[in-house]
Structure formats: structure tokens, C-alpha cells
Design a protein around this motif. Sequence first.
Motif, PDB file in Angstrom:
ATOM      1  N   UNK A 122       0.831  -1.204   0.000  1.00  0.00           N
ATOM      2  CA  UNK A 122       0.000   0.000   0.000  1.00  0.00           C
ATOM      3  C   UNK A 122       0.871   1.262   0.000  1.00  0.00           C
ATOM      4  N   UNK A 123       2.034   1.170   0.631  1.00  0.00           N
ATOM      5  CA  UNK A 123       2.966   2.309   0.619  1.00  0.00           C
ATOM      6  C   UNK A 123       3.506   2.523  -0.790  1.00  0.00           C
ATOM      7  N   UNK A 124       3.805   1.434  -1.478  1.00  0.00           N
ATOM      8  CA  UNK A 124       4.265   1.554  -2.868  1.00  0.00           C
ATOM      9  C   UNK A 124       3.154   2.167  -3.727  1.00  0.00           C
ATOM     10  N   UNK A 125       1.902   1.807  -3.423  1.00  0.00           N
ATOM     11  CA  UNK A 125       0.787   2.407  -4.145  1.00  0.00           C
ATOM     12  C   UNK A 125       0.710   3.913  -3.930  1.00  0.00           C
ATOM     13  N   UNK A 126       0.907   4.345  -2.694  1.00  0.00           N
ATOM     14  CA  UNK A 126       0.886   5.790  -2.407  1.00  0.00           C
ATOM     15  C   UNK A 126       2.040   6.491  -3.112  1.00  0.00           C
TER      16      UNK A 126
END
Length: 283
Positions: A122-126
Motif C-alpha cells: 500500500x505504501x508503494x501504491x501511495x
Amino acid sequence: MVKVKMKNYLKRKITDKAMRALTIFCALIVLVPLISIFVYVISKGIASINIDFFTQLPKPAGEPGGGMANAIIGSLILTGMASLWAIPAGVLGGLYLSEFSTKKLGILIRFSADVLSGVPSIVIGIFAYSLLVRPLKSFSALSGAFALGVIMIPTIMRTTEESARMVPHDLREASLALGINRFKTTIRIILSTAMPGIITGIMLSVARIFGETAPLLFTAFGNRFWHQGVTQPIAALPLQIFVYAISPFDDWQRQAWAGALVLIGLTFVISLTSRIVTRQKYK
């Protein structure tokens, strides 16, 4: 003396049997949740699997029928686009670590790759959202593929490095002794010899990103229609499952289970194919 030896023998025998029983029990612990997931998903999703599911677009809420064809194709497109840039980057990075890097720089790159592999998706998505979605002012397949590629690279890079390191040094020395330069030796000898391990790493990374949902929420966003271009939002199977699973409609929830079954099946096929291909070609 004989009694002492007999006692030690019995002690070793009991310990051996106890450790065997413990290892079998631990192996079963790994298998139980895996088999339970398979059985439960199959029991919930198999009833909604039909031709329409693979050929039709989703129907509006409350209208029976429809399928997830756009989501299945969207997942294949996203995986293909991510692989286009992540596989070359990961393989060449792994070969650099194995064959050319200095000690300090190698340690730094390995540490960075290990940290990156542990970063929540999810951090990579952000990160992809800030880097691509906001400047382009649109969710898109391009930003989704970028996020998935970032997830793929550490696995491919580390697998390639380990596979290349397992190539015997005699092959390198023989190639160099014949006058072949270092670069050609790496590409023609090291890369081809390490290919089974590299392919396995690639397929594992593909299987992982195929089920990723969190980064796509911030990048691809989902689409109820067919793919409309790399700069437009695109449907993906995990996204469709997420939307349908949290909906209050029974039809959508049943299709979510069917989508989960298809997702698990595709992941299983990818893993099985990688093993069959590498075993037959390089046995």
C-alpha cells in the motif's frame, strides 16, 4: 557399561522419533490453512463459474448475470506492462550484484532491495500515486504497472544474484581463458546457466503481483468497462473482487468468490508452469 550404551541408544532413538513427529506436525500446520483456503474458496465460488463469467462485462447491481472478463484481461495487461520494465531491471541488477559490483556498493544495493521487498504494497501504491497519478491528473494502467513493477524488482534481483552465484567459477575462468570478455561471459555463460533459477524468481514475482490489490487502489483504480488505453483507469481482478466482496448485494458477493477462485487458479497455473518449463528445459 552395556546398560549405559543401551540407555543412550534408546534415548537417541526416542529423540529421533520425537523430532520426526515434530517436523511432520509443523509441515501439516503449513498445509492445513492452505488446503482450507482452497476448499473454502472452491465451495463458495464454483457455483458462479460459467462461460459468461469469462466473456461478459459486470452487470449493474441487482441485475443477475454478467462476468469479470474486463477484470481478467485488465490483470493480464497490468502484469504484462509491469513485467516489461521490471524483469530487465531486476535481471540486470542481479547480474551486476553477482558479477561486477564492489563490496560496499553491493552491500548497499542488497540492503536496499531487501528493505524494498519488505515495504507494504500500500505504501508503494501511495508512492506511485504521488509520482504519476497526481502529475498526470488521472488514474491509469501506466501508474498501476509502475507500482506492480516496483514490487517485482527486489524478488527478481535477489533471485538472479543467488542463481548467478551458484554458477561454478570454472565456467567463468574457462570462458575468460578463451578470450571472451567479461560482459559476453556474463550474458552468454552465466545468464544462460542460471536461467532456471531466474525464471523461477520471475514467475514467483508475477504470481505475487497478480493478486495485489492495495497499490492498484491508488493507481489503476478500476473500471467497469473494457480497457481503453494505458492512460485511462483499468479494471483488475483483485480490485473487482474487493469491490464486490464489500458490497451488500448477494450476486456480487457470489461473483467475488468466483473471482477469488479464478485468481487462485491462475496463480497456481503460473507456479506450476514455471516448474514444468524449467524442469523440462534444463534437466
